[in-house]
Design a protein around this motif. Sequence first.
Motif, short mmCIF file in Angstrom:
data_model
loop_
_atom_site.label_atom_id
_atom_site.label_comp_id
_atom_site.label_asym_id
_atom_site.label_seq_id
_atom_site.Cartn_x
_atom_site.Cartn_y
_atom_site.Cartn_z
N SER A 1 -9.88 -0.82 4.46
CA SER A 1 -10.47 -1.90 3.69
C SER A 1 -9.89 -3.23 4.14
N GLY B 1 -7.86 -0.69 -5.33
CA GLY B 1 -8.60 -1.49 -4.37
C GLY B 1 -9.36 -2.61 -5.06
N THR C 1 -10.88 0.17 -9.55
CA THR C 1 -9.60 -0.54 -9.77
C THR C 1 -8.69 0.18 -10.77
N ASP D 1 -14.37 -1.93 -3.17
CA ASP D 1 -13.72 -0.89 -2.38
C ASP D 1 -13.63 0.40 -3.19
N ARG E 1 -5.17 -2.52 -0.65
CA ARG E 1 -5.30 -1.54 -1.73
C ARG E 1 -3.89 -1.22 -2.22
N ALA F 1 -2.29 4.41 0.90
CA ALA F 1 -3.63 4.05 1.39
C ALA F 1 -4.05 4.97 2.54
N SER G 1 -11.61 3.15 -4.76
CA SER G 1 -10.24 3.36 -5.18
C SER G 1 -9.99 4.85 -5.38
N GLU H 1 0.81 -1.22 0.00
CA GLU H 1 0.00 0.00 0.00
C GLU H 1 0.84 1.27 0.00
#
Length: 552
Positions: free
Chosen positions: A484, A508, A537, A512, A488, A476, A514, A456
């Motif tokens: 999360s 992510g 993503t 989630d 990520r 992150a 992102s 991350e």
Amino acid sequence: MAGLFASLSLLSLGVAQASAPAMTAAEKEAAKKIYFERCAGCHGVLRKGATGKNLEPHWEKVQADGSKLEGGTLKLGTKRLENIIAYGTEGGMVNYDDILTKDEINLMARYIQNAPDVPPEFSLQDMKDSWKLIVPVDQRPKKQMNKVNLKNVFAITLRDAGKLALVDGDTHKIWKILDTGYAVHISRLSASGRYVYTVGRDGLTTIIDMWFEEPTTVATVRLGSDARSVDVSKFAGYEDKYLIGGTYWPPQYSIMDGETLEPIKVVSTRGQTVDGEYHPEPRVASIVASMIKPEWVVNVKETGQILLVDYTDLKNLKTTTIESAKFLHDGGWDASKRYFMVAANASNKVAAVDTKTGKLAALVDTAKIPHPGRGANFVHPKFGPVWSTGHLGDDVVSLISTPSEEKKYAQYKQHNWKVVQELKMPGAGNLFVKTHPKSKHFWADAPMNPEREVAESVYVFDMNDLNKAPKQLNVAKDSGLPESKAIRRAVQPEYNVAGDEVWISLWGGKTDQSAIVVYDDKTLKVKRVITDPEIVTPTGKFNVFNTMHDVY
């Protein structure tokens, strides 16, 4: 699933199962989809391996001493395979326990013990049947119809959504989100900077025209069922005349009209490896356009052959074949733009192609599994011009001395084509490194590392003192997004046109939120977090100007 079985001795495990586990037709279809999306890129459609290991149910190889080495997924068995898929390996394969469910992990463990499915071929006629000219050239704008600074636009892959986000780098606002192929691998720019070319992993290629008031897709074509790379013709007099695209399946490259994508020619890459063995699936990994000749540099992964394709006469195609090493992947230009540097990652080497002479300049030994992206160029205070690569399988960044015709760098000639320094990273799993001519910082990610805090974060080296440990930036946490369960992953640093901002994708899971986190390159502080429900993503980012001019 890069690096699967990297640290395993298959012979020592014994035969776990005599036959493949049974699967229903529905299970096979579901597993086939997951394999294409998550595994085929590293292990191959036929599962013979490249960046990742061989995943055939059974394989055997005759060694130099005549002895026979045997292995395969059947020797490992379902339980062992589940553990490897869930928890990853030190060889560069990420843990999938936060990406796949337990049932999906079991499904994949069983699937790869069954014989691989062979997809259909894809001919020139198939390409022509898929071609869609949405807006003919004569119906496109004659001038730019918007006030956006196109040089500072970022093309950002929204991987799992099958879309591309164009973001205004001056305002940090999303300009337009367009449908593309699934998991766009790269975006390339026309010589003018007007057109964005994308290629998805499903083989769909698009042209996006940024001269419209809003960016508009003007043509599409499918290259095959699995693709990775495209580039235009760049030599003077041929600017954007042609587009070349390389596929993983079928193993071939295709040439199209650069403004309409009308298919012109398909060339197979099947043939002998540098070891003299026939390979049925030699995939086209990366393609770049030469700056000094009307040629493309085409890198064929499994054979270790680098092709220089002359596009001046497509009817009488001339190709120079250069032997290097297996398995070729990605790479970029050195600072002079004469040498193309490409990772032969399973051989732990970087090949340097001299595009002026049309010959291999060097094969440089590196740490495990080099993965440079485009790499990064800068002038080392002790060793002069260097090009750099990170590694999926080792915790270092390698700096390779590169030649220069400038007299002020003559003193560094003795170091050329050697790894002159290794910068220590907190772990393996790097995908991209990046710097900029106006920056004193060198950025490296580690998204494929199995440790959350490492994956991350990004790591920033001070080029005035490369012996210092890098500064860790936890992307992150800096994003301000809620925590999360899934990791990520912070991926692919990319500079803006001015060289004073660095954009990082926070990748992510599908469920989630992102983001793109923008850092000030001088202070290393967060300037902006770009997030939106449609930012799903995000992975690769390509600044228009930097991509056009190979600034990295």
